[in-house]
Write a protein that holds these residues in place. Structure first.
Motif, PDB file in Angstrom:
ATOM      1  N   VAL A 133      35.727  30.320  42.711  1.00 25.64           N
ATOM      2  CA  VAL A 133      35.413  31.722  42.434  1.00 25.64           C
ATOM      3  C   VAL A 133      36.088  32.634  43.451  1.00 25.64           C
ATOM      4  CG1 VAL A 133      33.542  33.411  42.439  1.00 25.64           C
ATOM      5  CG2 VAL A 133      33.261  31.258  41.212  1.00 25.64           C
ATOM      6  N   PHE A 134      36.101  32.240  44.715  1.00 19.77           N
ATOM      7  CA  PHE A 134      36.748  33.066  45.734  1.00 19.77           C
ATOM      8  C   PHE A 134      38.261  33.089  45.543  1.00 19.77           C
ATOM      9  CE2 PHE A 134      32.786  33.529  47.742  1.00 19.77           C
ATOM     10  CZ  PHE A 134      32.912  34.475  48.751  1.00 19.77           C
ATOM     11  N   ALA A 135      38.838  31.969  45.074  1.00 19.06           N
ATOM     12  CA  ALA A 135      40.276  31.950  44.801  1.00 19.06           C
ATOM     13  C   ALA A 135      40.639  32.983  43.744  1.00 19.06           C
ATOM     14  CB  ALA A 135      40.699  30.551  44.339  1.00 19.06           C
ATOM     15  N   VAL A 136      39.786  33.108  42.737  1.00 21.45           N
ATOM     16  CA  VAL A 136      40.020  34.093  41.681  1.00 21.45           C
ATOM     17  C   VAL A 136      39.685  35.506  42.166  1.00 21.45           C
ATOM     18  CG1 VAL A 136      39.193  34.876  39.426  1.00 21.45           C
ATOM     19  CG2 VAL A 136      39.718  32.471  39.787  1.00 21.45           C
ATOM     20  N   ARG A 147      47.128  36.357  39.921  1.00 22.06           N
ATOM     21  CA  ARG A 147      45.994  35.941  39.116  1.00 22.06           C
ATOM     22  C   ARG A 147      46.239  34.595  38.421  1.00 22.06           C
ATOM     23  NH1 ARG A 147      42.200  39.989  37.876  1.00 22.06           N
ATOM     24  NH2 ARG A 147      41.718  40.973  39.869  1.00 22.06           N
ATOM     25  N   THR A 148      47.448  34.383  37.926  1.00 23.40           N
ATOM     26  CA  THR A 148      47.741  33.128  37.221  1.00 23.40           C
ATOM     27  C   THR A 148      47.636  31.933  38.168  1.00 23.40           C
ATOM     28  OG1 THR A 148      49.228  34.272  35.685  1.00 23.40           O
ATOM     29  CG2 THR A 148      49.442  31.869  35.858  1.00 23.40           C
ATOM     30  N   ARG A 149      48.250  32.057  39.328  1.00 22.30           N
ATOM     31  CA  ARG A 149      48.188  30.966  40.304  1.00 22.30           C
ATOM     32  C   ARG A 149      46.753  30.739  40.779  1.00 22.30           C
ATOM     33  NH1 ARG A 149      51.261  30.829  46.209  1.00 22.30           N
ATOM     34  NH2 ARG A 149      50.577  28.721  46.811  1.00 22.30           N
ATOM     35  N   ALA A 150      46.051  31.829  41.044  1.00 20.95           N
ATOM     36  CA  ALA A 150      44.653  31.710  41.490  1.00 20.95           C
ATOM     37  C   ALA A 150      43.797  31.047  40.423  1.00 20.95           C
ATOM     38  CB  ALA A 150      44.101  33.091  41.827  1.00 20.95           C
ATOM     39  N   LEU A 151      44.057  31.368  39.163  1.00 19.66           N
ATOM     40  CA  LEU A 151      43.298  30.781  38.057  1.00 19.66           C
ATOM     41  C   LEU A 151      43.531  29.281  37.968  1.00 19.66           C
ATOM     42  CD1 LEU A 151      41.510  31.202  35.571  1.00 19.66           C
ATOM     43  CD2 LEU A 151      43.588  31.691  34.262  1.00 19.66           C
ATOM     44  N   LEU A 152      44.788  28.862  38.090  1.00 19.36           N
ATOM     45  CA  LEU A 152      45.104  27.440  37.995  1.00 19.36           C
ATOM     46  C   LEU A 152      44.518  26.662  39.175  1.00 19.36           C
ATOM     47  CD1 LEU A 152      48.820  27.625  36.769  1.00 19.36           C
ATOM     48  CD2 LEU A 152      46.784  27.068  35.432  1.00 19.36           C
ATOM     49  N   LEU A 198      36.714  30.584  34.532  1.00 18.57           N
ATOM     50  CA  LEU A 198      37.312  31.542  35.459  1.00 18.57           C
ATOM     51  C   LEU A 198      38.186  32.549  34.711  1.00 18.57           C
ATOM     52  CD1 LEU A 198      38.206  29.122  38.393  1.00 18.57           C
ATOM     53  CD2 LEU A 198      36.298  30.725  38.255  1.00 18.57           C
ATOM     54  N   TRP A 199      38.881  32.091  33.672  1.00 20.81           N
ATOM     55  CA  TRP A 199      39.665  33.025  32.851  1.00 20.81           C
ATOM     56  C   TRP A 199      38.741  34.054  32.209  1.00 20.81           C
ATOM     57  CZ3 TRP A 199      39.392  34.442  27.784  1.00 20.81           C
ATOM     58  CH2 TRP A 199      40.451  35.225  27.292  1.00 20.81           C
TER      59      TRP A 199
END
Length: 264
Positions: A98-101, A107-112, A161-162
């Motif tokens: 959750v903190f990564a997002v 956003r794409t990298r954080a989501l993955l 997360l998405w």
């Protein structure tokens, strides 16, 4: 080989565990939406609440479902430290995702990264919880089904997360939560169908606590936490509502000032 029953109480435990997963997902998504509209300490606090809600929902779903798990020919006990560790793992890894997002610029990298981290953490929580099972015999797993359960966990976490990043409307969040609850439940039961047990009959007492002695009270306590936190989030004003209230107060102050100027 012992016969495994995944629903010794009928549909009660699958339905209740699904409800817990949905409530945790809904609360986590709402808190993440609030976090993305906040800054500073407020964003951090909302993200921590989101992670605790999702982690608690997933763990409660798992062990409520485990209340209905039985193996013919042996009693079942649970190792208390390992069970508590599985809860902490769920909290920590979901918090990382959750903190990564919440703070990721790409956003794409954080989501993955967040989806992979959270999914592997959810799977780790599940299998740590299974490692806490004590029975008369040996527990084994079908590697293909284990791999499938991990894949489901990663996909489900990424989708959650998405949804947190892209879904804002309450109705859409509710629908996403129902889907996420189904995905988490699917991961759990896929992992459970990977289990096989070779029972070794024995008259010795098993170490650990029974599900009703330990897991049921803890699951009830965490479920109560989810309901109370849901009420808090529902009653807490959104960023838009706070801004509208502040604008209304400023307008009232300006109008009062003009009225005083005319009467002076």
């Amino acid at each position: 080989m012992g016969h495994l029953d995944h629903a010794t109480f009928g549909w009660l435990t699958p339905v209740l565990s699904y409800a817990m997963a949905c409530i945790g997902a809904a609360l986590g998504l709402r808190c993440t939406v609030r976090a993305l509209g906040a800054t500073g300490r407020s964003r951090r606090n909302w993200l921590v609440t989101a992670a605790s809600a999702i982690g608690t929902g997933i763990w409660t779903m798992h062990f409520v479902a485990m209340l209905g798990f039985g193996v013919s020919g042996t009693d079942i006990r649970y190792d208390v430290p390992l069970t508590v560790l599985s809860l902490l793992v769920a909290m920590v890894v979901v918090c990382a995702g959750v903190f990564a997002v919440g703070y990721g610029r790409d956003r794409t990298r954080a989501l993955l990264i967040g989806g992979l981290t959270t999914g592997l953490g959810v799977a780790s929580m599940h299998y740590l919880g299974m490692a806490a099972v004590r029975l008369h015999g040996d527990v084994g797993y079908d590697p293909m089904r284990v791999g499938l359960s991990v894949a489901i966990a990663v996909v489900a976490a990424t989708a959650a997360l998405w949804a947190a990043l892209n879904i804002k409307a309450p109705v859409a969040v509710t629908l996403a939560s129902l889907v996420m609850g189904a995905a988490v439940s699917s991961m759990h039961y896929t992992g459970m169908f990977a289990v096989h047990v070779e029972v070794t009959p024995s008259g010795e007492s098993l170490p650990g606590a029974t599900a009703m002695q330990f897991i049921f009270p803890l699951a009830v306590g965490l479920g109560s936490y989810l309901f109370l936190t849901s009420a808090f989030v529902a009653l807490s004003p959104t960023t838009g509502e706070r801004e509208a209230s502040a604008s209304a107060q400023q307008a009232d102050s300006a109008a009062a000032g003009r009225q005083q100027a005319r009467t002076a």
